[in-house]
Design a protein around this motif. Structure first.
Motif, mmCIF file in Angstrom:
data_model
loop_
_atom_site.group_PDB
_atom_site.id
_atom_site.type_symbol
_atom_site.label_atom_id
_atom_site.label_comp_id
_atom_site.label_asym_id
_atom_site.label_seq_id
_atom_site.Cartn_x
_atom_site.Cartn_y
_atom_site.Cartn_z
ATOM 1 N N ALA A 267 0.875 -1.362 0.071
ATOM 2 C CA ALA A 267 -0.107 0.178 0.112
ATOM 3 C C ALA A 267 0.775 1.300 0.075
ATOM 4 C CB ALA A 267 -0.845 0.054 1.180
ATOM 5 N N LEU A 268 2.091 1.079 0.634
ATOM 6 C CA LEU A 268 2.734 2.224 0.607
ATOM 7 C C LEU A 268 3.662 2.738 -0.570
ATOM 8 C CD1 LEU A 268 4.423 4.505 2.429
ATOM 9 C CD2 LEU A 268 6.302 2.876 2.507
ATOM 10 N N ALA A 269 3.798 1.524 -1.208
ATOM 11 C CA ALA A 269 4.348 1.475 -2.765
ATOM 12 C C ALA A 269 3.229 2.102 -3.617
ATOM 13 C CB ALA A 269 4.944 0.300 -3.136
ATOM 14 N N ASP A 270 2.131 1.741 -3.400
ATOM 15 C CA ASP A 270 1.029 2.563 -4.417
ATOM 16 C C ASP A 270 0.886 3.869 -3.922
ATOM 17 O OD1 ASP A 270 -0.163 0.104 -5.320
ATOM 18 O OD2 ASP A 270 -1.372 -0.356 -3.839
ATOM 19 N N ARG A 271 1.328 4.268 -2.593
ATOM 20 C CA ARG A 271 1.114 6.013 -2.606
ATOM 21 C C ARG A 271 2.583 6.711 -3.064
ATOM 22 N NH1 ARG A 271 -2.277 8.783 0.698
ATOM 23 N NH2 ARG A 271 -3.507 6.880 1.241
ATOM 24 N N ILE A 275 9.944 2.036 -6.016
ATOM 25 C CA ILE A 275 11.238 2.418 -6.167
ATOM 26 C C ILE A 275 11.648 3.250 -4.888
ATOM 27 C CG2 ILE A 275 13.266 3.730 -7.181
ATOM 28 C CD1 ILE A 275 11.858 3.102 -9.987
ATOM 29 N N ARG A 276 11.061 4.057 -4.776
ATOM 30 C CA ARG A 276 11.377 4.965 -3.521
ATOM 31 C C ARG A 276 11.041 4.291 -2.261
ATOM 32 N NH1 ARG A 276 8.294 10.480 -3.109
ATOM 33 N NH2 ARG A 276 9.452 10.689 -5.078
ATOM 34 N N SER A 277 10.470 3.248 -2.041
ATOM 35 C CA SER A 277 10.020 2.388 -0.771
ATOM 36 C C SER A 277 11.349 1.557 -0.655
ATOM 37 C CB SER A 277 8.704 1.644 -1.009
ATOM 38 O OG SER A 277 7.805 2.616 -1.083
ATOM 39 N N LEU A 278 11.766 0.744 -1.791
ATOM 40 C CA LEU A 278 12.816 -0.140 -1.748
ATOM 41 C C LEU A 278 13.809 0.500 -1.512
ATOM 42 C CD1 LEU A 278 11.721 -2.470 -4.486
ATOM 43 C CD2 LEU A 278 11.960 -3.242 -2.359
ATOM 44 N N LEU A 279 14.306 1.652 -1.873
ATOM 45 C CA LEU A 279 15.639 2.379 -1.692
ATOM 46 C C LEU A 279 15.750 2.426 -0.020
ATOM 47 C CD1 LEU A 279 15.935 4.958 -4.214
ATOM 48 C CD2 LEU A 279 17.301 2.965 -4.087
ATOM 49 N N GLY A 314 9.928 -7.547 5.134
ATOM 50 C CA GLY A 314 8.281 -8.063 4.709
ATOM 51 C C GLY A 314 7.651 -6.609 3.690
ATOM 52 N N MET A 315 8.049 -5.560 4.048
ATOM 53 C CA MET A 315 7.562 -4.264 3.443
ATOM 54 C C MET A 315 8.082 -4.231 2.029
ATOM 55 S SD MET A 315 7.494 -1.391 6.165
ATOM 56 C CE MET A 315 6.587 0.064 5.009
ATOM 57 N N GLY A 316 9.314 -4.601 1.893
ATOM 58 C CA GLY A 316 10.169 -5.026 0.591
ATOM 59 C C GLY A 316 9.401 -5.942 -0.212
ATOM 60 N N GLY A 318 6.363 -6.521 -0.415
ATOM 61 C CA GLY A 318 4.988 -6.090 -0.853
ATOM 62 C C GLY A 318 5.447 -4.912 -2.063
ATOM 63 N N ALA A 319 6.534 -4.124 -1.855
ATOM 64 C CA ALA A 319 6.876 -3.071 -2.706
ATOM 65 C C ALA A 319 7.424 -3.746 -4.032
ATOM 66 C CB ALA A 319 8.146 -2.296 -2.240
ATOM 67 N N VAL A 320 8.126 -4.612 -4.006
ATOM 68 C CA VAL A 320 8.511 -5.409 -5.223
ATOM 69 C C VAL A 320 7.336 -5.748 -6.204
ATOM 70 C CG1 VAL A 320 9.701 -7.494 -6.249
ATOM 71 C CG2 VAL A 320 10.901 -6.463 -4.282
ATOM 72 N N PHE A 321 6.397 -6.391 -5.465
ATOM 73 C CA PHE A 321 5.371 -6.910 -6.220
ATOM 74 C C PHE A 321 3.985 -5.653 -6.501
ATOM 75 C CE2 PHE A 321 6.742 -11.134 -6.092
ATOM 76 C CZ PHE A 321 6.104 -11.593 -7.214
ATOM 77 N N GLN A 322 4.375 -4.534 -6.068
ATOM 78 C CA GLN A 322 3.799 -3.304 -6.442
ATOM 79 C C GLN A 322 4.185 -3.132 -7.935
ATOM 80 O OE1 GLN A 322 4.943 -0.033 -6.966
ATOM 81 N NE2 GLN A 322 3.055 1.038 -7.459
ATOM 82 N N LEU A 323 5.592 -3.285 -8.336
ATOM 83 C CA LEU A 323 6.144 -3.058 -9.419
ATOM 84 C C LEU A 323 6.079 -3.936 -10.463
ATOM 85 C CD1 LEU A 323 9.664 -1.470 -7.863
ATOM 86 C CD2 LEU A 323 7.753 -0.160 -9.064
ATOM 87 N N VAL A 324 6.010 -5.137 -10.176
ATOM 88 C CA VAL A 324 6.137 -6.312 -10.993
ATOM 89 C C VAL A 324 4.734 -6.154 -12.028
ATOM 90 C CG1 VAL A 324 5.920 -8.824 -11.498
ATOM 91 C CG2 VAL A 324 7.543 -7.814 -9.680
ATOM 92 N N PRO A 325 3.487 -6.148 -11.532
ATOM 93 C CA PRO A 325 2.306 -6.291 -12.525
ATOM 94 C C PRO A 325 2.335 -4.793 -13.389
ATOM 95 C CG PRO A 325 1.885 -6.442 -10.209
ATOM 96 C CD PRO A 325 3.291 -6.081 -10.095
ATOM 97 N N GLN A 326 3.106 -3.817 -13.060
ATOM 98 C CA GLN A 326 3.208 -2.636 -13.942
ATOM 99 C C GLN A 326 3.958 -2.778 -15.092
ATOM 100 O OE1 GLN A 326 1.165 -0.767 -12.447
ATOM 101 N NE2 GLN A 326 1.120 -1.481 -10.310
ATOM 102 N N ARG A 327 5.026 -3.491 -14.910
ATOM 103 C CA ARG A 327 5.960 -3.882 -15.910
ATOM 104 C C ARG A 327 5.673 -4.937 -16.752
ATOM 105 N NH1 ARG A 327 8.200 -4.801 -19.716
ATOM 106 N NH2 ARG A 327 10.550 -4.721 -20.302
#
Length: 403
Positions: A267-271, A275-279, A314-316, A318-327
């Protein structure tokens, strides 16, 4: 979570995917919480203990690619049903026939890998129902099923103490059967399922360098989570002399932290963007693992650092799989399998590496420090692709979501 999210997709399928994933992950890492009991009865070395808890991770990693193919050819619901039946059959045989040697426990470990392959089914089953701007939340909720690893750590040692570790395989069948019935009744395949591709098409995605980057990033986040989830009961027992039950409680705390934060990470990655979250998350996770690798003098200190580390990992996830479906939205089935495979391989390397670190050096510091360095390497890699991603497929008018 806003109201639009619950109206955008299919909540019964999301719940079914979560439960299926949750119980599958409980079984996938079951040998970890039982490792102290099994190693004592079978006379295993530290390296054999590490290999025993790591093998389901490797088997699950490799089988995720197979399940990814089945998802696209049979659709997610049918592929998941087949996987659940195989796992229940393996547990029934282990329970009724018994496990009497290292070879037999390793064979069971391979079959438990089928449970780990559930990742390649549960995520596309849920994901395909939701639009791009809700992918992080949907994948995070479905992926929070990795909390099943905490259930195993919490209950398996106590059940093994009360009934014997072999009986735990039989006791696990009851919740698995119940969830299987729920899955059959409520899960539905999305009408947006893409048509099945030729097998050669699955290899074609590997020619895209972004696929390899996602595999590496998840190798670190999920590899760290799953490797620690499988190894921490042994770690707390060896390093601090905790009995298996207390070591299991400590492990459950760490795993619950990582599991509960996965949907928050999505959810944080959606917001703010994945990329910013994972860094930020790679930096924090690396620091925590490095600290644990310094052989902290008290168990509570290690527990505090590991809980924090698992939060960021754990948050990471979720963040990775916020990106995968976009690409890779049209290839989400095979990409889920490939990225999940890489995550499982990372978990295998960490769990096996900790076992060999203990046998060769007498401690776990070397294995933990190497993995902390790997998290920093992922940070560098993400920084190197950030500009290209944000100006190509990750542009908001193309992706439809923040990256």
């Amino acid at each position: 979570m806003d109201k639009g999210f619950w109206k955008a997709g299919h909540p019964p399928t999301l719940l079914s995917a979560f439960l299926y994933f949750d119980l599958s992950f409980m079984v996938w890492v079951l040998l970890g919480p039982l490792a102290v009991h099994i190693a004592r009865d079978l006379g295993l070395t530290p390296a054999q203990k590490g290999l025993m808890v790591a093998t389901p991770l490797l088997a699950g990693a490799l089988l995720r690619l197979v399940m990814g193919v089945l998802v696209d050819h049979l659709r997610p619901k049918r592929a998941g049903a087949i996987g659940q039946l195989i796992v229940m059959a393996a547990l029934a045989v282990a329970w009724l026939a018994g496990v009497h040697s290292f070879g037999q426990v390793m064979l069971l470990a391979v079959f438990l890998g089928v449970a780990g392959a559930s990742f390649a089914v549960a995520l596309p089953l849920a994901s395909r129902w939701y639009p791009p701007h809700y992918q992080g939340a949907a994948m995070g909720i479905a992926g929070a099923g990795n909390s099943g690893t905490a259930i195993a750590a919490l209950f398996a040692p106590s059940l093994a103490k009360a009934f014997g570790w072999n009986a735990v395989f039989g006791l696990a069948l009851a919740p698995l059967a119940l969830v299987f019935l729920v899955y059959l009744a409520f899960a539905r395949d999305s009408p947006d399922c893409p048509p099945a591709k030729k097998l050669s098409a699955y290899l074609a995605v590997l020619r895209d360098r972004d696929a390899w980057w996602f595999m590496f990033f998840y190798c670190v986040t999920f590899g760290g989570f799953s490797g620690l989830a499988s190894s921490l009961t042994v770690y707390f027992n060896d390093q601090y002399g905790l009995d298996p039950v207390k070591a299991g409680f400590y492990t459950a705390l760490c795993v619950f932290a990582g599991s509960l934060m996965r949907p928050i990470g999505g959810a944080l990655a959606d917001r703010v963007g994945g990329i910013r979250s994972l860094l930020v998350l790679y930096t924090l996770a690396s620091a925590c693992l490095w600290l644990v690798g310094r052989d902290l003098p008290e168990a509570w200190m290690a527990l505090t650092a590991l809980v924090a580390g698992m939060l960021w990992l754990g948050m990471g996830n979720g963040a990775v799989f916020q990106l995968v479906p976009q690409r890779f939205r049209r290839e989400i089935g095979v990409m889920t399998g490939l990225v999940g495979m890489a995550g499982g391989i990372g978990g295998f390397l960490l769990a096996a590496g900790l076992g060999y670190s203990k046998q060769l050096t007498g401690g776990y510091s070397t294995g933990l420090t190497i993995f902390a360095a790997l998290a920093l390497l992922a940070w560098v890699g993400l920084l190197s692709v950030k500009q290209r991603w944000r100006t190509t497929w990750g542009a908001v008018h193309i992706a439809g979501a923040r990256v």
